[in-house]
Design a protein around this motif. Structure first.
Motif, PDB file in Angstrom:
ATOM      1  N   SER A  84      33.258   5.934   2.111  1.00 43.07           N
ATOM      2  CA  SER A  84      33.418   5.929   3.830  1.00 43.07           C
ATOM      3  C   SER A  84      33.630   4.169   3.868  1.00 43.07           C
ATOM      4  O   SER A  84      33.973   3.952   5.183  1.00 43.07           O
ATOM      5  CB  SER A  84      32.095   6.261   4.482  1.00 43.07           C
ATOM      6  OG  SER A  84      31.198   5.537   4.068  1.00 43.07           O
ATOM      7  N   GLY A  85      33.482   3.396   3.031  1.00 42.57           N
ATOM      8  CA  GLY A  85      33.601   2.188   3.376  1.00 42.57           C
ATOM      9  C   GLY A  85      33.871   1.309   2.052  1.00 42.57           C
ATOM     10  O   GLY A  85      33.329   1.591   1.023  1.00 42.57           O
ATOM     11  N   LEU A  86      33.994  -0.141   2.367  1.00 41.51           N
ATOM     12  CA  LEU A  86      34.052  -1.042   1.258  1.00 41.51           C
ATOM     13  C   LEU A  86      33.775  -2.628   1.716  1.00 41.51           C
ATOM     14  O   LEU A  86      33.933  -3.058   2.740  1.00 41.51           O
ATOM     15  CB  LEU A  86      35.537  -0.973   0.760  1.00 41.51           C
ATOM     16  CG  LEU A  86      36.012  -2.077  -0.190  1.00 41.51           C
ATOM     17  CD1 LEU A  86      35.169  -1.766  -1.644  1.00 41.51           C
ATOM     18  CD2 LEU A  86      37.493  -2.045  -0.644  1.00 41.51           C
ATOM     19  N   ASP A  87      33.000  -3.019   0.910  1.00 44.64           N
ATOM     20  CA  ASP A  87      32.591  -4.487   0.873  1.00 44.64           C
ATOM     21  C   ASP A  87      32.940  -5.164   0.025  1.00 44.64           C
ATOM     22  O   ASP A  87      32.425  -5.142  -1.000  1.00 44.64           O
ATOM     23  CB  ASP A  87      31.016  -4.499   1.388  1.00 44.64           C
ATOM     24  CG  ASP A  87      30.695  -5.993   1.786  1.00 44.64           C
ATOM     25  OD1 ASP A  87      31.307  -6.867   1.434  1.00 44.64           O
ATOM     26  OD2 ASP A  87      29.623  -6.036   2.383  1.00 44.64           O
ATOM     27  N   ARG A  88      34.117  -5.818   0.031  1.00 42.05           N
ATOM     28  CA  ARG A  88      34.683  -6.647  -0.946  1.00 42.05           C
ATOM     29  C   ARG A  88      33.925  -7.985  -1.565  1.00 42.05           C
ATOM     30  O   ARG A  88      34.003  -8.366  -2.400  1.00 42.05           O
ATOM     31  CB  ARG A  88      36.120  -6.995  -0.739  1.00 42.05           C
ATOM     32  CG  ARG A  88      37.099  -5.695  -0.689  1.00 42.05           C
ATOM     33  CD  ARG A  88      38.363  -6.080   0.062  1.00 42.05           C
ATOM     34  NE  ARG A  88      39.055  -7.323  -0.738  1.00 42.05           N
ATOM     35  CZ  ARG A  88      39.960  -8.193  -0.110  1.00 42.05           C
ATOM     36  NH1 ARG A  88      39.957  -7.966   1.369  1.00 42.05           N
ATOM     37  NH2 ARG A  88      40.309  -9.100  -0.590  1.00 42.05           N
ATOM     38  N   GLU A  89      33.288  -8.471  -0.528  1.00 44.10           N
ATOM     39  CA  GLU A  89      32.398  -9.758  -0.654  1.00 44.10           C
ATOM     40  C   GLU A  89      31.376  -9.478  -1.742  1.00 44.10           C
ATOM     41  O   GLU A  89      30.854 -10.225  -2.621  1.00 44.10           O
ATOM     42  CB  GLU A  89      31.989 -10.503   0.700  1.00 44.10           C
ATOM     43  CG  GLU A  89      31.210 -11.739   0.296  1.00 44.10           C
ATOM     44  CD  GLU A  89      30.802 -12.384   1.740  1.00 44.10           C
ATOM     45  OE1 GLU A  89      30.137 -13.423   1.744  1.00 44.10           O
ATOM     46  OE2 GLU A  89      31.245 -11.690   2.803  1.00 44.10           O
ATOM     47  N   THR A  90      30.562  -8.334  -1.572  1.00 46.50           N
ATOM     48  CA  THR A  90      29.612  -7.914  -2.206  1.00 46.50           C
ATOM     49  C   THR A  90      30.011  -7.062  -3.373  1.00 46.50           C
ATOM     50  O   THR A  90      28.880  -6.718  -4.117  1.00 46.50           O
ATOM     51  CB  THR A  90      28.384  -7.284  -1.287  1.00 46.50           C
ATOM     52  OG1 THR A  90      28.849  -5.993  -0.806  1.00 46.50           O
ATOM     53  CG2 THR A  90      27.905  -8.238  -0.235  1.00 46.50           C
ATOM     54  N   ARG A  91      31.266  -6.646  -3.449  1.00 46.89           N
ATOM     55  CA  ARG A  91      31.684  -5.737  -4.554  1.00 46.89           C
ATOM     56  C   ARG A  91      30.698  -4.465  -4.295  1.00 46.89           C
ATOM     57  O   ARG A  91      30.275  -3.903  -5.400  1.00 46.89           O
ATOM     58  CB  ARG A  91      31.723  -6.200  -5.757  1.00 46.89           C
ATOM     59  CG  ARG A  91      32.672  -7.436  -5.925  1.00 46.89           C
ATOM     60  CD  ARG A  91      32.958  -7.742  -7.483  1.00 46.89           C
ATOM     61  NE  ARG A  91      33.643  -9.157  -7.523  1.00 46.89           N
ATOM     62  CZ  ARG A  91      34.186  -9.351  -8.780  1.00 46.89           C
ATOM     63  NH1 ARG A  91      33.422  -8.936  -9.912  1.00 46.89           N
ATOM     64  NH2 ARG A  91      34.855 -10.413  -8.911  1.00 46.89           N
TER      65      ARG A  91
END
Length: 436
Positions: A84-91
């Protein structure tokens, strides 16, 4: 395991499952990497076969693969849930809460960390915003939808058979919108069902009482394939008493009917949407990943996303360019199979500090299967670059081999041979159509 490079693959379709199988066998088994597959379902069925599940020609229970069992055999992990989502900073990949059939939360929202992320979530039908499509059409994007279609089809046949017995009007008009491979093959499967079900007791409903219409907005069916193949497919459908309407866009779907662009209204008790595809909408909102109008993630020729070098995408959900062409790789099963092979090499090289492998699509041709009636297609010559038209038993053999190749990629030659033998035994022991 916590210190190993973590490769997360989201999507257990044809390409995604083949990729994690190879990664698990080569890297997971030797503890060179940690491999995780994320999928919203518990089982896998090859998507090109969903129309056969819908018509009852294929028993999904005998052909589905349980992800958990497969993961144990092939040295990868499985996480049940929908991305449902993605956090590229925290991978981290965000997995939505998993709910049971009553809407109760079974597992809360989770965050799965990754070192390399591969997105292979496939595609859904594209209704192009046609009024009434979502409310009144049936779709074949998933195994659950195919099973629902099968139940509705059996109920419709049962109802019409009773009406015929009672002397009431009992015609069953079925309409398929979209004459690509899925629409054309589904029409043939439905015609087979209309002829087989009387053998199993529904003998008051005649095959001619079931009218099947295929509607295509383009000037010919199978518009993406060679004209000769399209003409042969048209002849075969008409031979099977399937009505073919081309150059006829649909403007509205209503309960029990549909309206053409010219205002003509057609009666339809079962309407199936099989026209066009698009990638899932959530991809356009994934933390800055570049997407096109069809929600596909834009990738380089190495299948690496244009935004993030640690994120790859392939299959129907990715727009991959090709050298010397202004068109991207077509959304086809053979493309996903080839991309899985290339991406495996890239990820293996990545762990060793090597270079990514560019993907070049090789079109091996197309095959259209008309249930048990016939198969037509064209095979591309790798040396000459010309295609060869084939039909009949030879074409059918090639068509069946496509699925067996997929099984070999997932199970190996020995187990695939055992599966083939079990399939033969099952066909001899069970009805030719699934009746429940």
């Amino acid at each position: 395991m916590e210190n190993l490079h973590h490769i997360v693959v989201v999507g257990g379709g044809a390409g995604g499952l083949e990729l994690v199988t190879r990664l698990g066998n080569k890297l997971g088994k030797k503890r060179k990497a940690r491999i995780t597959l994320v999928d919203a379902g518990l089982t896998h069925v090859w998507k090109p076969l969903l129309h056969e599940v819908a018509s009852g020609s294929l028993d999904a229970n005998a052909n589905e693969i349980n992800y958990r069992a497969h993961a144990r055999k092939h040295h990868y992990e499985f996480q049940l849930g929908r991305m449902s989502g993605l956090d590229r900073e925290t991978r981290e990949v965000v997995i939505a809460p998993f709910l049971d059939g009553d809407g109760n939360e079974v597992v809360p929202e989770r965050h799965i960390g990754y070192d390399t992320l591969v997105i292979a979530v496939g595609s859904n039908a594209n209704d192009f915003g046609t009024p009434g499509a979502q409310e009144h059409c049936l779709f074949l994007d998933s195994l659950n939808q195919a099973r629902r279609f099968h139940k509705l089809m059996l109920n419709a046949f049962l109802r019409k058979n009773h009406e015929a017995y009672s002397g009431d009007g009992h015609e069953l008009p079925i309409t398929i919108i979209g004459a690509g491979a899925t629409g054309v093959e589904l029409a043939a499967e439905l015609r087979l069902a209309s002829r087989e079900l009387p053998v199993y007791g529904m003998n008051h409903l005649r095959p001619e009482d079931v009218s099947i219409t295929v509607i295509e907005a383009a000037e010919r069916i199978l518009p993406a394939l060679p004209a000769r193949l399209s003409a042969a497919a048209t002849r075969e459908l008409e031979h099977q008493n399937v009505r073919v309407m081309t150059g006829q866009p649909v403007s509205e779907i209503r309960g029990g009917s549909l309206v053409m662009k010219d205002g003509t209204e057609l009666v339809s008790e079962m309407t199936i949407w099989a026209a066009g595809i698009k990638a899932p909408a959530f991809l356009a909102e994934l933390d800055g990943l570049e997407t096109n109008r069809g929600n596909q993630i834009k990738v380089n020729q190495t299948l690496e996303s244009t935004t993030d070098p640690d994120i790859f995408a392939f299959g129907d959900c990715a727009e991959c360019p090709q050298p010397d062409s202004d068109r991207p790789v077509p959304p086809r099963a053979q493309a996903a199979h080839q991309q899985a092979d290339v991406l495996f090499k890239t990820l293996r090289n990545r762990l060793q500090g090597g270079e990514a492998v560019p993907f070049v699509y090789n079109d091996h041709g197309s095959l259209i299967n008309f249930s048990r009636y016939t198969t037509v297609g064209n095979l591309m010559g790798n040396l000459s670059g010309r295609s060869m038209y084939i039909e009949g038993k030879v074409a059918r053999l090639f068509y069946v081999s496509l699925y067996r190749m997929h099984q070999v990629a997932l199970h190996g030659f020995l187990r695939t041979g055992v599966i083939w033998l079990m399939d033969r035994i099952t066909r001899a022991m069970h009805p030719r159509l699934k009746l429940h």
